[in-house]
Motif scaffolding. Sequence first.
Motif, PDB file in Angstrom:
ATOM      1  N   ARG A 163     -38.134 120.185 -82.275  1.00 43.80           N
ATOM      2  CA  ARG A 163     -39.323 119.700 -81.571  1.00 43.80           C
ATOM      3  C   ARG A 163     -40.143 120.875 -81.057  1.00 43.80           C
ATOM      4  O   ARG A 163     -41.372 120.874 -81.117  1.00 43.80           O
ATOM      5  N   LYS A 210     -37.336 109.797 -76.125  1.00 43.11           N
ATOM      6  CA  LYS A 210     -37.256 110.210 -77.516  1.00 43.11           C
ATOM      7  C   LYS A 210     -37.797 109.154 -78.472  1.00 43.11           C
ATOM      8  O   LYS A 210     -38.240 109.486 -79.552  1.00 43.11           O
ATOM      9  N   TRP A 211     -37.706 107.886 -78.084  1.00 45.22           N
ATOM     10  CA  TRP A 211     -38.190 106.804 -78.939  1.00 45.22           C
ATOM     11  C   TRP A 211     -39.410 106.162 -78.278  1.00 45.22           C
ATOM     12  O   TRP A 211     -39.383 105.852 -77.088  1.00 45.22           O
ATOM     13  N   GLU A 217     -47.321 105.674 -81.001  1.00 45.72           N
ATOM     14  CA  GLU A 217     -47.335 106.712 -82.040  1.00 45.72           C
ATOM     15  C   GLU A 217     -48.666 106.718 -82.784  1.00 45.72           C
ATOM     16  O   GLU A 217     -49.194 107.780 -83.135  1.00 45.72           O
ATOM     17  N   LEU A 251     -39.849 104.290 -82.955  1.00 43.61           N
ATOM     18  CA  LEU A 251     -39.492 105.411 -83.813  1.00 43.61           C
ATOM     19  C   LEU A 251     -39.413 106.673 -82.974  1.00 43.61           C
ATOM     20  O   LEU A 251     -40.011 106.744 -81.895  1.00 43.61           O
ATOM     21  N   PRO A 252     -38.695 107.699 -83.438  1.00 43.20           N
ATOM     22  CA  PRO A 252     -38.624 108.956 -82.695  1.00 43.20           C
ATOM     23  C   PRO A 252     -40.007 109.595 -82.565  1.00 43.20           C
ATOM     24  O   PRO A 252     -40.778 109.615 -83.518  1.00 43.20           O
ATOM     25  N   MET A 255     -42.361 112.051 -85.155  1.00 37.96           N
ATOM     26  CA  MET A 255     -41.710 111.983 -86.457  1.00 37.96           C
ATOM     27  C   MET A 255     -42.731 111.902 -87.584  1.00 37.96           C
ATOM     28  O   MET A 255     -42.526 112.482 -88.663  1.00 37.96           O
ATOM     29  N   VAL A 313     -38.618 117.190 -90.551  1.00 40.35           N
ATOM     30  CA  VAL A 313     -38.445 115.748 -90.410  1.00 40.35           C
ATOM     31  C   VAL A 313     -37.149 115.298 -91.073  1.00 40.35           C
ATOM     32  O   VAL A 313     -36.402 114.472 -90.520  1.00 40.35           O
ATOM     33  N   ARG A 316     -34.292 116.223 -88.793  1.00 38.60           N
ATOM     34  CA  ARG A 316     -34.257 115.348 -87.619  1.00 38.60           C
ATOM     35  C   ARG A 316     -33.669 113.985 -87.980  1.00 38.60           C
ATOM     36  O   ARG A 316     -32.877 113.423 -87.221  1.00 38.60           O
ATOM     37  N   LEU A 317     -34.050 113.455 -89.118  1.00 32.96           N
ATOM     38  CA  LEU A 317     -33.526 112.160 -89.549  1.00 32.96           C
ATOM     39  C   LEU A 317     -32.014 112.212 -89.732  1.00 32.96           C
ATOM     40  O   LEU A 317     -31.295 111.274 -89.360  1.00 32.96           O
ATOM     41  N   ILE A 342     -37.546 104.196 -91.053  1.00 32.58           N
ATOM     42  CA  ILE A 342     -36.977 104.359 -89.716  1.00 32.58           C
ATOM     43  C   ILE A 342     -36.120 103.134 -89.387  1.00 32.58           C
ATOM     44  O   ILE A 342     -36.659 102.055 -89.117  1.00 32.58           O
TER      45      ILE A 342
END
Length: 346
Positions: A163, A210-211, A217, A251-252, A255, A313, A316-317, A342
């Motif tokens: 991040r 985080k979400w 978003e 979603l994060p 992302m 990405v 992270r996933l 996601i």
Amino acid sequence: MFLQFIRHRNKAWIKLLSILLLWLSLCTLLLMHYGLQFPSALIDSTIFSLLLLLGFMLLENIFRFYLPTKSNVILVFILPFILSLVILFLGDFLIKWGIPEAFFNAEFLNSIFIIRGFIILLIFTAYSLMLNFQGKLEEQAAAEDREIKMQQMAKEAELYQLRQQLQPHFLFNSLNSISALVKAKPEKAREMVLQLSDFLRGTIQKEANKWIKVEDEISFLNLFADIEKVRFGHRLQVNFKVEEGIREFKLPHLMVQPLLENAIKHSLYGLTGEVTIQVNLKKREKNLEVVIKNPFDPQAGQVKGAGFGLEAVRRRLFLIFGRYDLLKTNAVSQQFTVELLIPQLS
């Protein structure tokens, strides 16, 4: 085991007392069956039952604070043996001292002395083995728990690092654009500074969460697209298409933004003229799917494999979901497509 039963169960004393009374009754009946009168049998059973109970508590306290290793596993058998001898002779002394002479049967007590000692030894040895087995299981569970926590901390640290890398990556590009606009188009530079400030303020405020919802978003992505439009002017168009019923999906955070930035970079730096990027968010079974399509020039060599944004990405996933199949890319003709899936956590 015995102490844990008392500590962690409701009304454990009542259950324990019931078990002791049942044990005491059975022992008394057994001794009466072999010739002892009721008072003598009851006293005998009571003394040895209490001594056994104290022995259980002593063994449990010893093995709770010290668990023998492979090199001194013999202690698992030596301690019950020593404890059995102490209880056997102490119990015999207390019985001869506590039972009236009229009910005293020395011959019977002497005849069962060795048998009683052997039974006590078997009981304490079995309990000692159970305590050690339980201790090993608890140690193994604690080690696995520590390992899981260490892995989780490592994942969180890596996610935080990713991040922190993503934000400067976008910030440096924006600052370079602002620097280029300051003299040529100061009003555009001022507009971009304000938009960049709003964008960074939002990312900082969302850092602990985080979400976020799809709706939030999309707001960030629109703000990011506006910043990029200041950089590239009329050449850039970003169209968002959001399916009904998914705005509450989550979603994060940050992302999708690196994927959109990657699409903008590889489109505008490889082509001349206007560029339109499509961002579609829709429901796929019970999950959220994000599809980003952008034109590119295969001859320019701009889109070749995955850039920093794609790799970040993808990593992270994997850290969040433990899967590598959630991000897919496809280059057909002059269109590059990124599909991001996601999973929705219940």
